[in-house]
Design an enzyme around this catalytic site. Structure first.
Site, PDB file in Angstrom:
ATOM      1  N   THR A   1      49.682 102.027  47.604  1.00 55.32           N
ATOM      2  CA  THR A   1      49.654 102.115  49.364  1.00 55.32           C
ATOM      3  C   THR A   1      49.132 102.820  50.066  1.00 55.32           C
ATOM      4  O   THR A   1      49.307 103.210  51.640  1.00 55.32           O
ATOM      5  CB  THR A   1      50.980 101.993  48.875  1.00 55.32           C
TER       6      THR A   1
ATOM      7  N   GLU B   1      54.521  95.048  51.857  1.00 57.65           N
ATOM      8  CA  GLU B   1      53.614  95.616  50.757  1.00 57.65           C
ATOM      9  C   GLU B   1      53.257  94.642  49.570  1.00 57.65           C
ATOM     10  O   GLU B   1      53.843  93.320  49.383  1.00 57.65           O
ATOM     11  CB  GLU B   1      55.002  96.035  49.898  1.00 57.65           C
TER      12      GLU B   1
ATOM     13  N   HIS C   1      57.404  94.213  45.531  1.00 58.12           N
ATOM     14  CA  HIS C   1      56.523  95.099  45.015  1.00 58.12           C
ATOM     15  C   HIS C   1      56.623  94.629  43.400  1.00 58.12           C
ATOM     16  O   HIS C   1      57.845  94.476  43.567  1.00 58.12           O
ATOM     17  CB  HIS C   1      57.125  96.603  45.297  1.00 58.12           C
TER      18      HIS C   1
ATOM     19  N   ASP D   1      49.007  95.688  52.180  1.00 57.09           N
ATOM     20  CA  ASP D   1      48.173  97.121  51.930  1.00 57.09           C
ATOM     21  C   ASP D   1      47.481  96.746  50.995  1.00 57.09           C
ATOM     22  O   ASP D   1      46.633  97.487  51.032  1.00 57.09           O
ATOM     23  CB  ASP D   1      48.753  97.751  51.590  1.00 57.09           C
ATOM     24  N   HIS D   2      47.536  96.089  50.054  1.00 57.31           N
ATOM     25  CA  HIS D   2      47.185  95.712  48.666  1.00 57.31           C
ATOM     26  C   HIS D   2      47.270  94.366  48.053  1.00 57.31           C
ATOM     27  O   HIS D   2      48.432  93.483  48.682  1.00 57.31           O
ATOM     28  CB  HIS D   2      47.033  96.946  47.593  1.00 57.31           C
TER      29      HIS D   2
END
Length: 712
Positions: free
Chosen positions: A310, A261, A427, A488-489
């Protein structure tokens, strides 16, 4: 008592009583059933007030009714409807940890799915409190303890009460929008919990009704011939034959996806000077995987997510199609979309079982429904874990516990299996309890608390993955698997970039859109145990390319499927990475967005003038990117895969899947018992003994006795 009877014998008094009762019942449901957790005072206030405005509007509009009998019948109907909406969501949430939607009510999301048992409806002994007010009013009316109010209100009075109700709801809506920008237009399409938490169940149903209508209208106009045009486009422009040296090198192995994440490429090999004056490696274990001889690592791998973040990354990994230009694909279309996704393809072609492990609630990004459409056999969300407060991060179960407590479920899956772990601790807002911090690791003092905490949670994630790897090796699963780790990013963005820039070798003063585009790089590591030709590869690729790459490594042909990505190991690749905003990155040229500026990819220098050949090349790539995104959007917006039936693939029936805890436990136990000696699960191969003892207990919550695995 006489005062109460007198109050209930007036129209406004009766409505006020029902309003207060419904508010109280909503509060009980919010905090004891839905477990809505507000972040900060503003969210808490919104949860307290949000049932009032909408409910008041529903009731005060009845004050315009003059006839006594019609008024009381309408009050009864509205009150029962509002209470039914609340109680239906309570029952549904207890069973599915999700809120009711229009698709749920119409059967499109599979509420009455295969295996649904009306006898198992989760009614609790104290549920009568959700109906006690209506029951009492009806009894009192029948016994004539309270009287019908035959005096209707004046129009001006009715309008006054209705206006006050509208004002309350308007203030609620304004405050909600102020606290979460684009709540209805954007966030409602990514997570229904936002709307329930900020506006309530009624507004959520109205919002969902609107988006359901929009989707249905778009899809009714779809032309099934369009799919064949897209198929030709894929055949002529996107499909690539596999690299014969790489094809099938991981055949019949378990496939384990670890979703890192908010993990940026810049964290790999990153060393920082901590507040203790010492140098600290942020992710030492992930660094070792990145440089391992068994790992194919990619240094120019870009995330390609849009607003779905996500969920967009997941969609690309599972279907090799892009997320939407606006909103979250899972939330907007997931409940009714036709997919030809990774779990179904691997199941039908190679006999893989499948599962997702996620520390958040299943309703987030509509995963409960979307995974069924994709063909995932199991979804282990937060309801399968001990979600006491000590075990929770702001976004769900802490990563170390997510991995450890998954063992009793993982070991029951038939091999080969395809599983995905969605981590959450790293996150935004990167908050972590002191007991979870590594005492030997000190973060930076950047002047920006978000940046400081980002290094800490990334380090925690690194330790979590290391513990899981140790378990895989000790249990024997490691050598039978291929492990894919990807970010994911991005993790840091916006105003925090200036504080972050110096720690990744950039200048805070000169930070521009090129630097921001380069920050969209995330790690991709494919670890194939037993192989020794692993290396760091500088090919430019993106998340859209992972699915066909993994299919070929597993020896699965993707020739007949509609997939927009290209095998990273294949020759003849299109030498650009398409960004969701219309920009692109090539080894030589970067366009930051469809209306952005051009930069030299290698130097970061802004290109102010181009000669004719450079302009032709830039326009060619830009047009190819636009066509690629357009075809993907058309495929998904119009649900065109419902018209396409590739040979050897059977359409997924979402009603075949039930993700409740009880149903899942029964199914896994039945499968292992039914197969008996033929069972390939780790549990069966270990003589029906759990391998949880192979997992380290070096986790604060485990050592303190705060974590008790829910599934054993």
């Amino acid at each position: 008592m006489l005062k109460v009877k007198k109050l209930l014998s007036t129209r406004i008094g009766l409505l006020s009583f029902l309003l207060v009762c419904l508010w109280m019942k909503s509060m009980i449901a919010y905090f004891s059933v839905f477990n809505l957790r507000g972040v900060g005072t503003a969210e808490f206030i919104l949860m307290i007030i949000n049932p009032i405005g909408f409910t008041a509007i529903c009731f005060t509009i009845l004050l315009f009714i003059r006839r006594t009998s019609l008024f009381y019948l309408s009050v009864f109907a509205v009150s029962v409807s509002l209470n039914f909406l609340l109680y239906l969501n309570i029952l549904y949430y207890r069973e599915f940890t999700d809120f009711v939607t229009i698709d749920t009510l119409t059967g499109g999301a599979g509420v009455f799915q295969h295996g649904f048992d009306f006898g198992s409806v989760p009614v609790h002994v104290f549920d009568f409190i959700y109906w006690i007010d209506i029951i009492c009013i009806v009894i009192l009316l029948l016994l004539k303890k309270i009287k019908f109010d035959t005096n209707h209100m004046k129009l001006s009075e009715s309008f006054g009460y209705f206006s006050i109700s509208m004002a309350i709801f308007g203030i609620n809506l304004w405050f909600a929008e102020f606290n979460k920008h684009q709540l209805i237009s954007r966030r409602a399409q990514s997570d229904k919990t936002y709307v329930v938490r900020y506006l309530g169940l009624g507004p959520w149903m109205l919002t969902d009704s609107y988006y359901t209508h929009v989707i249905d209208s778009q899809r009714k106009e779809a032309n099934k011939n369009t799919i064949y045009k897209i198929k030709d486009y894929i055949k002529n422009n996107r499909y690539l034959a596999p690299n014969t040296k790489m094809y099938g090198i991981a055949k019949n192995r378990n496939l384990i996806i670890i979703h890192l994440e908010s993990f940026q490429q810049d964290l790999i090999d990153r060393t920082i000077k901590g507040t203790d004056g010492k140098m600290h490696v942020v992710t030492p274990f992930l660094n070792s995987i990145y440089h391992s001889q068994s790992t194919y690592a990619f240094s120019n791998f870009f995330n390609q997510v849009g607003q779905g973040k996500t969920a967009d990354a997941e969609n690309m990994m599972e279907t090799s199609t892009f997320g939407l230009p606006a909103g979250a694909f899972f939330a907007k279309y997931g409940s009714s979309q036709t997919f030809q996704a990774m779990p179904a393809i691997l199941k039908q072609q190679e006999g893989y079982s499948s599962a997702v492990f996620h520390g958040n609630v299943g309703s987030f990004y509509n995963r409960l429904n979307t995974y069924k459409q994709m063909g995932y056999e199991n979804f282990f969300d937060q309801s399968f874990y001990d979600n006491s407060s000590a075990n929770m991060s702001p976004w769900g179960i802490k990563d170390k516990l997510l991995f450890r407590d998954s063992v009793p479920m993982l070991e029951q899956l038939q091999q080969p299996f395809y599983v995905k772990y969605l981590t959450v601790t790293n996150h935004l807002i990167y908050t972590m309890a002191n007991e979870d911090k590594d005492p030997s690791f000190a973060t930076v003092d950047s002047g920006d608390s978000l940046v400081n905490k980002y290094f800490e949670t990334a380090h925690y994630l690194d330790q979590s993955v290391q513990q899981f790897y140790d378990y895989l090796k000790k249990s024997g699963l490691y050598n039978k698997s291929v492990i894919v780790l990807y970010g994911d990013h991005y993790g840091i963005s916006g105003s925090d970039l200036k504080a972050f820039a110096p720690y990744i070798g950039s200048s805070a003063k000169k930070f521009d859109s090129y630097d921001n585009t380069m920050l969209q790089r995330t790690p991709l590591m494919i670890d194939v145990p037993g192989h020794s030709d692993g290396r760091i590869i500088d090919t430019y690729a993106g998340e859209i390319d992972v699915m066909p790459t993994l299919e070929h490594l597993l020896g699965v042909s993707n020739k007949n499927y509609i997939q927009f990505g290209q095998d990273i190991f294949s020759s003849g690749r299109k030498n650009f990475v398409a960004l969701r905003n219309g920009g692109f990155v090539t080894p030589t040229l970067t366009l930051t967005s469809s209306h952005g500026s051009y930069y030299n990819t290698q130097t970061g220098v802004k290109i102010l003038k181009m000669d004719s050949s450079e302009k032709k090349y830039a326009e060619s790539v830009k047009n190819q990117v636009a066509t690629l995104l357009s075809n993907s959007d058309k495929l998904n917006n119009e649900n065109l895969l419902r018209f396409y039936h590739p040979k050897g693939f059977t359409k997924v029936n979402p009603k075949n899947y039930n993700y409740t805890v009880t149903a899942t436990e029964k199914r896994l136990a039945h499968t292992n018992n039914y197969l008996a000696a033929k069972s390939n699960s780790l549990f069966s191969r270990n003589n029906d003994k759990s391998t949880l003892s192979d997992y380290t207990n070096d986790i604060p919550e485990v050592q303190n006795g705060q974590d008790v695995p829910k599934i054993k």
